[in-house]
Design an enzyme around this catalytic site. Structure first.
Site, PDB file in Angstrom:
ATOM      1  N   HIS C 208     100.169 -15.949  89.530  1.00 18.42           N
ATOM      2  CA  HIS C 208      99.898 -15.914  90.962  1.00 18.42           C
ATOM      3  C   HIS C 208      99.949 -17.304  91.584  1.00 18.42           C
ATOM      4  CE1 HIS C 208      98.496 -11.607  91.737  1.00 18.42           C
ATOM      5  NE2 HIS C 208      99.239 -11.628  90.651  1.00 18.42           N
ATOM      6  N   SER C 212     106.222 -14.805  91.005  1.00 14.01           N
ATOM      7  CA  SER C 212     107.206 -14.216  90.100  1.00 14.01           C
ATOM      8  C   SER C 212     108.549 -14.915  90.204  1.00 14.01           C
ATOM      9  CB  SER C 212     107.421 -12.748  90.455  1.00 14.01           C
ATOM     10  OG  SER C 212     106.317 -11.986  90.074  1.00 14.01           O
ATOM     11  N   LYS C 235     106.264   0.730  92.948  1.00 12.32           N
ATOM     12  CA  LYS C 235     107.341   0.635  91.971  1.00 12.32           C
ATOM     13  C   LYS C 235     106.794   0.601  90.540  1.00 12.32           C
ATOM     14  CE  LYS C 235     111.715  -1.772  91.419  1.00 12.32           C
ATOM     15  NZ  LYS C 235     112.688  -2.652  92.060  1.00 12.32           N
ATOM     16  N   ASP C 236     105.718  -0.155  90.350  1.00 15.85           N
ATOM     17  CA  ASP C 236     105.143  -0.248  89.005  1.00 15.85           C
ATOM     18  C   ASP C 236     104.567   1.091  88.559  1.00 15.85           C
ATOM     19  OD1 ASP C 236     105.813  -2.836  88.554  1.00 15.85           O
ATOM     20  OD2 ASP C 236     103.851  -3.686  88.978  1.00 15.85           O
ATOM     21  N   GLU C 279     105.835  -3.201  59.282  1.00 17.93           N
ATOM     22  CA  GLU C 279     106.069  -2.424  60.489  1.00 17.93           C
ATOM     23  C   GLU C 279     107.335  -2.921  61.168  1.00 17.93           C
ATOM     24  OE1 GLU C 279     104.489   0.331  60.371  1.00 17.93           O
ATOM     25  OE2 GLU C 279     103.341   0.193  62.208  1.00 17.93           O
TER      26      GLU C 279
END
Ligand code: FES
Lengths: 212, 167, 411
Positions: C208, C212, C235-236, C279
């Site tokens: 922040h 972005s 959107k998320d 894994e």
């Protein structure tokens, strides 16, 4: 990009699993309720003398559609909440076979090939030249040819195949008794999520439309 | 676009309400497995019944057995105790003695004080709870103290004359 | 009423201004694609893992004699225990899928570049914490794979010069992986996620602050920035819905997909399974470990293969914005690297053998070569692009970004 890589990687992994199973018989396992019940009868009478299914309780058999009386019959005097333990004590098993016969609760998940492994093992016995019983899948296995596969003729083998198939179906169930419940809940969950995601998509489109 | 604005606003509000409702319902439903996982597990729920062999319990003696993890008092009452209990109606939570036993000489009660869950100690006259002093008679009825109710009678039946099955 | 309550809170805690600053007024580049969803998904998975983990811990028993049974107890006797465990086990794999995509996006679009180095490095720390947590969590079911995985990985510390044996003994608290190991792995597996939460907060505070990145790679003009809420919340959330459909498909219909068959056999310290594999999310690094015949060398190479990502801001010396978008050579390298990682993963899943070993060595060399040639390639590529004449759109972008800074001479 990365997503595609992952999918490609996954398909590589599954392909690898398929090559490893060359020796396994790839039969269709019959998971119908009746087959499961017959398999339960086979396993409790044929396997249970030596092998435990310690994560299973006699009461769990009720879920296969057995009546309480039938479960009492299968449980040989054990309480319904008792675990399915081998009739043979573990130390006798160790003396006879060199090790305690493995627990079968998870057998259908614990070997590469899963159910095909147990099926192929049960129907993999043969008599070698010296007359000794051996197993194609597990050479010099200590377990006896419990179904009598190696000495059976073609007609008998057809019966034994069904028996091995049903016993395998039961072991698959025993390894994951919640599978039916899980899938049922899965259909509802996915249906709900598709609805919710559809609505979220409409909102997203609507909100972004404001930007023009 | 401009003339639709009112309609659009309404439609979005409607869409938001529907989605919000569906979403909140889903979150609430998703909480249930987690809440439910803290309830007693299947093996606890299907715990076995407890069988008690009565033949070894002399008159006047008490045997304490565990039933689903709880203590259960099995009392072989003497004729005097039976007579005394038949005459009394109990204390705070009156109940006839006959309603609390199946065979008068065998009293079966859950040994958990109805006040806050301590295990009462046996006395001549019945029980005395060590925690806050509730007094129970030989029918498990509360006579004094903070306990609000009589000792609970568990479900049981006689499998034979000298054998009961609790549960 | 609600307004008075909010006013009451606002006097004592900056609630409204916080929401305003971090959500409704927080400016986000408009052109973010769905590749920018994965950070949010990683946050969601962190919460899912913590919640499902807490509920599993209510039934799990970290004791060598009880651990395996207690997991089966969860699967069979606990109400919805199977669901919670499958959410947790599938969630672990999904977490790595999402985090690896998040990293690949950062690499593709060059989001690690100034001023976002600290985001990249805090992300690097998060990856290592996640790996530690996943590794320790994998021991807890106490199956054969769990056991031998932990045995092998703890043995790696034996490569430490001089005090290797002591370190291994200290890590395990026993001569082999045993009760002490299981108990401490459980304690730490429960602890590490809280470090992860702390690191995520740092990651978000940094985000922040620097805002972005976006596919163009430059700071956009004001008109191209839009508030996070409602645009990116919508959107998320839509992205989360799509993710959940896939995720639940695995949880409900293929929950054992990520679980090795051998892990359904209780741990047996006296017998190693014929073919042990880590894994899937550790496979590429496992191959790098095996590619080097010397233990210490292998361990160092494996450690470097993870840590080298941190050097990306220094290794990439190109000043062309937009990551791989405008850089054909970097783009080619990115795809080669992705394929290389897939090859490493495949080799890691195979038993050690002649040909696969050689492929593993080659892929390891390519892996490191990709990083080590980047400084030269990126410089050369920039010169090549400029000499050819940049596309006008890119030139405009570049000018708007580099103008205020004094231009350094290209070497
Ligand atoms: S618990 Fe028995 S008197 Fe309070």
């Amino acid at each position: 990009m990365s997503l595609r890589m992952f999918i490609c990687f996954i398909s590589l992994l599954t392909a690898q699993a398929a090559w490893g199973e060359g020796a396994l018989k790839d039969v269709e396992i019959d998971h119908s309720p009746a087959a499961l019940r017959r398999g339960a009868a086979t396993v409790t009478s044929v396997c249970l003398p030596c092998h435990s299914l310690k994560y299973l309780h006699y009461r769990d058999l009720l879920k296969l559609g057995f009546s309480p009386e039938e479960v009492t019959g299968l449980s040989m005097g054990n309480k319904p909440e008792a675990a399915l333990l081998a009739l043979m004590p573990p130390d006798i098993g160790e003396q006879t076979y060199g090790r305690v016969p493995p627990d079968l609760s998870l057998m259908a998940k614990a070997r590469e090939g899963g159910p095909h492994y147990t099926y192929s093992l049960l129907t993999g016995f043969y008599q070698d030249k010296t007359g000794e019983t051996n197993n194609h899948l597990y050479p010099s296995i200590r377990m006896p040819d419990i179904l009598g596969w190696s000495s059976a003729d073609a007609a008998q083998r057809a019966v034994l195949e069904t028996q091995a198939n049903e016993a395998t179906a039961f072991l698959v169930w025993a390894a994951d008794p919640r599978a039916a419940e899980r899938k049922r809940l899965g259909y509802y969950t996915i249906a709900y999520l598709v609805l919710l995601t559809g609505l979220l998509y409409l909102i997203k489109r609507k909100v972004w439309a404001r930007l023009g | 676009m401009a003339e639709d604005e009112g309609v659009d606003e309404k439609r979005r509000d409607f869409l938001l309400t529907v989605t919000g409702t569906v979403g909140v319902a889903g979150i609430a439903a998703a909480c249930w497995p987690f809440i439910s996982s803290m309830n007693p597990t299947l093996d606890v729920q299907t715990q076995s019944n407890t069988e008690v062999d009565l033949s070894g319990v002399a008159a006047g003696a008490t045997r304490t057995v565990a039933w689903r993890g709880k203590p259960v008092f099995v009392v072989h009452r003497t004729p005097q105790q039976i007579a005394a209990m038949a005459q009394s109606a109990g204390g705070k939570d009156p109940a006839p003695d006959q309603a609390r036993v199946q065979e008068p000489q065998w009293l079966v009660v859950v040994g958990i004080c109805t006040h806050l869950g301590c295990v009462p100690n046996k006395t001549e006259e019945g029980w005395l709870c060590p925690c806050h002093g509730s007094v129970f008679d030989n029918s498990g009825r509360v006579l004094q103290g903070p306990a609000p109710r009589n000792l609970e009678v568990p479900p049981y039946h006689f499998a034979a004359t000298d054998k009961i099955v609790i549960g | 009423m609600a307004q008075r309550l909010i006013a009451w809170i606002d006097q004592r805690f900056p609630l409204t201004s916080f929401i305003k600053r971090e959500l409704t007024d927080y400016l986000t580049p408009r052109n973010l694609s769905y590749w920018w969803n994965f950070g949010f998904l990683a946050g969601f998975l962190l919460m899912l893992q913590i919640i499902s983990g807490v509920f599993l811990a209510m039934h799990y028993k970290p004791d060598v004699n009880l651990a395996f049974d207690s997991v089966q107890h969860i699967m069979r006797e606990v109400n919805y225990g199977w669901l919670i465990r499958y959410l947790h086990s599938t969630g672990a794999s999904a977490f790595f899928v999402v985090v690896y995509i998040h990293m690949a996006r950062t690499l593709y679009y060059g989001s690690y570049r100034a001023p976002r180095e600290l985001m990249w490095w805090s992300g690097q720390v998060l990856l290592i914490l996640l790996m530690a947590s996943a590794f320790m969590g994998y021991l807890l079911p106490w199956g054969q794979m769990s056991y031998w995985g932990a045995q092998v990985i703890t043995s790696l510390f034996g490569a430490t010069p001089l005090i290797g044996d002591e370190i291994v003994l200290w890590l395990r608290g026993d001569f082999v992986v045993g009760d002490a190991t299981l108990n401490r792995f459980f304690a730490l597996h429960y602890l590490v996620p809280f470090f992860i939460v702390g690191m995520v907060i740092i990651h978000l505070v940094a985000l922040h602050h620097v805002k972005s990145s976006n596919p163009s790679g430059i700071n956009l003009a004001d008109k191209d920035n839009i508030p996070f809420h409602p645009y990116f919340t919508a959107k998320d959330l839509f992205g989360l819905g799509v993710f959940l459909i896939i995720f639940c498909g695995f949880v409900f219909f293929a929950p054992e997909f990520f679980i090795e068959a051998a892990n359904n056999i209780p741990a047996n310290p006296l017998q190693t399974p014929p073919h042990i594999v880590p894994e899937w999310y550790f496979l590429p690094f496992y191959t790098i470990l095996r590619a080097i015949p010397d233990t210490l060398g292998g361990v160092v190479a494996m450690g470097l293969s993870i840590l080298i990502f941190a050097a990306m801001p220094f290794l990439d010396r190109s000043r062309i914005p937009g990551g791989a978008r405008f850089r054909p050579f970097y783009r080619a390298m990115f795809y080669i690297f992705m394929v290389d990682v897939a090859v490493l993963a495949y080799v890691g899943s195979q038993p050690p053998g002649g040909l696969t070993f050689k492929i593993g060595v080659a892929a390891t060399v390519i892996y490191f070569a990709a990083f080590l040639t980047l400084p030269f390639l990126s410089r050369w590529e920039e010169r090549w692009l400029r000499a050819r004449g940049l596309p006008p759109a890119l030139q405009a972008l570049l000018d708007s970004e580099t103008e205020p800074k004094p231009r350094r001479e290209a070497r």
